[in-house]
Scaffold this motif. Sequence first.
Motif, PDB file in Angstrom:
ATOM      1  N   LEU A  11     -38.277  14.778  -7.557  1.00  0.00           N
ATOM      2  CA  LEU A  11     -38.395  14.242  -6.205  1.00  0.00           C
ATOM      3  C   LEU A  11     -39.778  13.628  -6.056  1.00  0.00           C
ATOM      4  N   HIS A  12     -39.810  12.342  -5.717  1.00  0.00           N
ATOM      5  CA  HIS A  12     -41.059  11.593  -5.637  1.00  0.00           C
ATOM      6  C   HIS A  12     -41.399  11.276  -4.181  1.00  0.00           C
ATOM      7  N   GLY A  13     -42.612  11.616  -3.801  1.00  0.00           N
ATOM      8  CA  GLY A  13     -43.105  11.276  -2.475  1.00  0.00           C
ATOM      9  C   GLY A  13     -44.364  10.445  -2.580  1.00  0.00           C
ATOM     10  N   GLU A  14     -44.877   9.998  -1.442  1.00  0.00           N
ATOM     11  CA  GLU A  14     -46.062   9.150  -1.442  1.00  0.00           C
ATOM     12  C   GLU A  14     -47.297   9.876  -1.958  1.00  0.00           C
ATOM     13  N   GLN A  15     -47.289  11.228  -1.892  1.00  0.00           N
ATOM     14  CA  GLN A  15     -48.473  11.991  -2.277  1.00  0.00           C
ATOM     15  C   GLN A  15     -48.212  12.999  -3.395  1.00  0.00           C
ATOM     16  N   GLY A  16     -47.065  12.900  -4.071  1.00  0.00           N
ATOM     17  CA  GLY A  16     -46.825  13.840  -5.154  1.00  0.00           C
ATOM     18  C   GLY A  16     -45.391  13.814  -5.636  1.00  0.00           C
ATOM     19  N   THR A  17     -45.159  14.523  -6.744  1.00  0.00           N
ATOM     20  CA  THR A  17     -43.829  14.622  -7.342  1.00  0.00           C
ATOM     21  C   THR A  17     -43.487  16.089  -7.572  1.00  0.00           C
ATOM     22  N   LEU A  18     -42.251  16.447  -7.264  1.00  0.00           N
ATOM     23  CA  LEU A  18     -41.743  17.789  -7.525  1.00  0.00           C
ATOM     24  C   LEU A  18     -40.746  17.747  -8.669  1.00  0.00           C
ATOM     25  N   LEU A  19     -40.840  18.721  -9.570  1.00  0.00           N
ATOM     26  CA  LEU A  19     -39.773  19.000 -10.516  1.00  0.00           C
ATOM     27  C   LEU A  19     -38.987  20.171  -9.954  1.00  0.00           C
ATOM     28  N   VAL A  20     -37.708  19.937  -9.694  1.00  0.00           N
ATOM     29  CA  VAL A  20     -36.849  20.903  -9.011  1.00  0.00           C
ATOM     30  C   VAL A  20     -35.936  21.551 -10.045  1.00  0.00           C
ATOM     31  N   PRO A  21     -35.737  22.874  -9.987  1.00  0.00           N
ATOM     32  CA  PRO A  21     -34.932  23.550 -11.014  1.00  0.00           C
ATOM     33  C   PRO A  21     -33.451  23.210 -10.922  1.00  0.00           C
ATOM     34  N   ASP A  22     -32.715  23.639 -11.937  1.00  0.00           N
ATOM     35  CA  ASP A  22     -31.285  23.391 -12.068  1.00  0.00           C
ATOM     36  C   ASP A  22     -30.548  23.828 -10.800  1.00  0.00           C
ATOM     37  N   PRO A  23     -29.859  22.903 -10.105  1.00  0.00           N
ATOM     38  CA  PRO A  23     -29.164  23.275  -8.872  1.00  0.00           C
ATOM     39  C   PRO A  23     -27.896  24.082  -9.109  1.00  0.00           C
ATOM     40  N   ASP A  62     -40.784  19.986   3.294  1.00  0.00           N
ATOM     41  CA  ASP A  62     -40.972  20.150   4.742  1.00  0.00           C
ATOM     42  C   ASP A  62     -42.440  20.339   5.104  1.00  0.00           C
ATOM     43  N   ASP A  63     -43.203  20.967   4.203  1.00  0.00           N
ATOM     44  CA  ASP A  63     -44.634  21.193   4.463  1.00  0.00           C
ATOM     45  C   ASP A  63     -45.496  19.984   4.119  1.00  0.00           C
ATOM     46  N   GLY A  64     -44.868  18.906   3.633  1.00  0.00           N
ATOM     47  CA  GLY A  64     -45.602  17.681   3.355  1.00  0.00           C
ATOM     48  C   GLY A  64     -46.395  17.672   2.065  1.00  0.00           C
ATOM     49  N   LEU A  65     -46.049  18.549   1.108  1.00  0.00           N
ATOM     50  CA  LEU A  65     -46.834  18.612  -0.134  1.00  0.00           C
ATOM     51  C   LEU A  65     -46.692  17.349  -0.971  1.00  0.00           C
ATOM     52  N   VAL A  66     -45.598  16.597  -0.797  1.00  0.00           N
ATOM     53  CA  VAL A  66     -45.436  15.348  -1.541  1.00  0.00           C
ATOM     54  C   VAL A  66     -45.578  14.139  -0.617  1.00  0.00           C
ATOM     55  N   GLY A  67     -45.930  14.352   0.634  1.00  0.00           N
ATOM     56  CA  GLY A  67     -45.981  13.252   1.585  1.00  0.00           C
ATOM     57  C   GLY A  67     -44.574  12.809   1.954  1.00  0.00           C
ATOM     58  N   ALA A  68     -44.455  11.609   2.447  1.00  0.00           N
ATOM     59  CA  ALA A  68     -43.143  11.081   2.825  1.00  0.00           C
ATOM     60  C   ALA A  68     -42.279  10.892   1.578  1.00  0.00           C
ATOM     61  N   PRO A  69     -41.074  11.491   1.511  1.00  0.00           N
ATOM     62  CA  PRO A  69     -40.219  11.312   0.336  1.00  0.00           C
ATOM     63  C   PRO A  69     -39.811   9.853   0.161  1.00  0.00           C
ATOM     64  N   VAL A  70     -39.849   9.403  -1.090  1.00  0.00           N
ATOM     65  CA  VAL A  70     -39.497   8.027  -1.426  1.00  0.00           C
ATOM     66  C   VAL A  70     -38.205   7.963  -2.222  1.00  0.00           C
ATOM     67  N   LEU A 102     -45.276  20.988  -9.080  1.00  0.00           N
ATOM     68  CA  LEU A 102     -45.848  19.913  -8.262  1.00  0.00           C
ATOM     69  C   LEU A 102     -46.950  19.199  -9.032  1.00  0.00           C
ATOM     70  N   GLN A 103     -46.913  17.866  -9.007  1.00  0.00           N
ATOM     71  CA  GLN A 103     -48.008  17.051  -9.544  1.00  0.00           C
ATOM     72  C   GLN A 103     -48.486  16.120  -8.434  1.00  0.00           C
ATOM     73  N   THR A 104     -49.795  15.978  -8.293  1.00  0.00           N
ATOM     74  CA  THR A 104     -50.373  15.119  -7.256  1.00  0.00           C
ATOM     75  C   THR A 104     -51.180  14.002  -7.901  1.00  0.00           C
ATOM     76  N   PRO A 105     -51.443  12.920  -7.168  1.00  0.00           N
ATOM     77  CA  PRO A 105     -52.207  11.803  -7.737  1.00  0.00           C
ATOM     78  C   PRO A 105     -53.619  12.197  -8.151  1.00  0.00           C
ATOM     79  N   GLU A 106     -54.166  13.255  -7.565  1.00  0.00           N
ATOM     80  CA  GLU A 106     -55.529  13.663  -7.888  1.00  0.00           C
ATOM     81  C   GLU A 106     -55.654  14.172  -9.316  1.00  0.00           C
ATOM     82  N   ASP A 107     -54.575  14.748  -9.859  1.00  0.00           N
ATOM     83  CA  ASP A 107     -54.608  15.237 -11.239  1.00  0.00           C
ATOM     84  C   ASP A 107     -53.237  15.055 -11.859  1.00  0.00           C
ATOM     85  N   ARG A 108     -53.051  13.913 -12.477  1.00  0.00           N
ATOM     86  CA  ARG A 108     -51.750  13.582 -13.045  1.00  0.00           C
ATOM     87  C   ARG A 108     -51.525  14.229 -14.404  1.00  0.00           C
TER      88      ARG A 108
END
Length: 363
Positions: free
Chosen positions: A257-269, A138-146, A278-284
């Motif tokens: 979860l992959h977005g235009e500006q980053g990827t989230l690893l989400v814990p066991d639901p 929601d805060d846009g940390l990964v950009g638009a979700p893909v 969180l991983q961003t394109p600036e530091d993969r």
Amino acid sequence: MGQPLRIGVVGCGTISGVYLDTLHRLEPVEVTAVADLDAARAEAVAAQRGLRALPVAELLTDDQVDLVLNLTIPAAHAEVALAALAAGKEVYGEKPLAATTAEAREVLAAAGRAGLRVGCAPDTVLGTGIQTARRAVDDGLVGAPVAATATMVTPGHERWHPDPDFYYQPGGGPLLDMGPYYVTALVTLLGPVASVLGASSRPRATRTIGSGPRQGQSVPVAVDTHVTGVLVHESGALSTLVMSFDGTGTTAAPIELHGEQGTLLVPDPNRFDGDVLLQTPEDRTVWQTLPVSAGYRDAARGYGVADLATTPAGTLPRASGELALHVLEVMEGVLQAAELGRSVEITGTAARTPAVPLGDLTA
């Protein structure tokens, strides 16, 4: 006003102990009675917890019960829910809301006519794990979700469960057993689903029980035990789902979860907590652990009931029957798509309810 929501529990099996432990410490609710078809089992739970044990029919009409917590077997979920609603009680049920989408729609239709609320597990999505991930989206940390992937791979419950027959009969299988946790999380993160694709397989005709008094006995397999689905969310994001009883294990994150500006690893639901990375394109090369930013702290099964109790009248609770119906239709749709070999439209939807602010519900 200000009084706790009074809960009557129907079904005193193993899971009831987990709920009762949680509800005892939550300020918005109070358990007042328990019931079970096995009267002795209800009486034992009541004696241990200092509660009243009632026959099921009496609990459904008891004037000290505002909401029925339905912890019966899935095949009885709709029957108990409809009886409770007919008696003027609100309902919160264990997953799934009903054995089929058609039965689940009947429950919600009855609730709508009566002006009563329905909630349903899983409420794991209300904990700090999934809610912190949602806050990041929601805060846009990964950009638009893909896209997202959700993966659950085990060798099958017969290795540890002494009576695993249900898992391999209609209504069982890895998708309907564990899928509610993963699909509910995906809908919470990415919104409702518009259509699905699916493929599935059944590599073995029988399973061998690995523990208990029936160890060594064979169980027939009547459902597909490896299911892959693609969920097309209304937002345009795509989720790939793998639910399997046919692998040894996996190194995949439960949800990515992959977005235009980053990827989230989400814990066991299937848990309420866990780190969100969180991983961003600036530091993969770096996965950053996000601070806990949303969700109920120290949550456990039963928080969905308390969340419903604190939801204003006329507002959907976060672990709502509408969400549970949508998730059930999505899972049935994946299985239908696998059988038909084509895309299946999901006719229903589910409103994306407000995120859970970081906090607690304890007294």
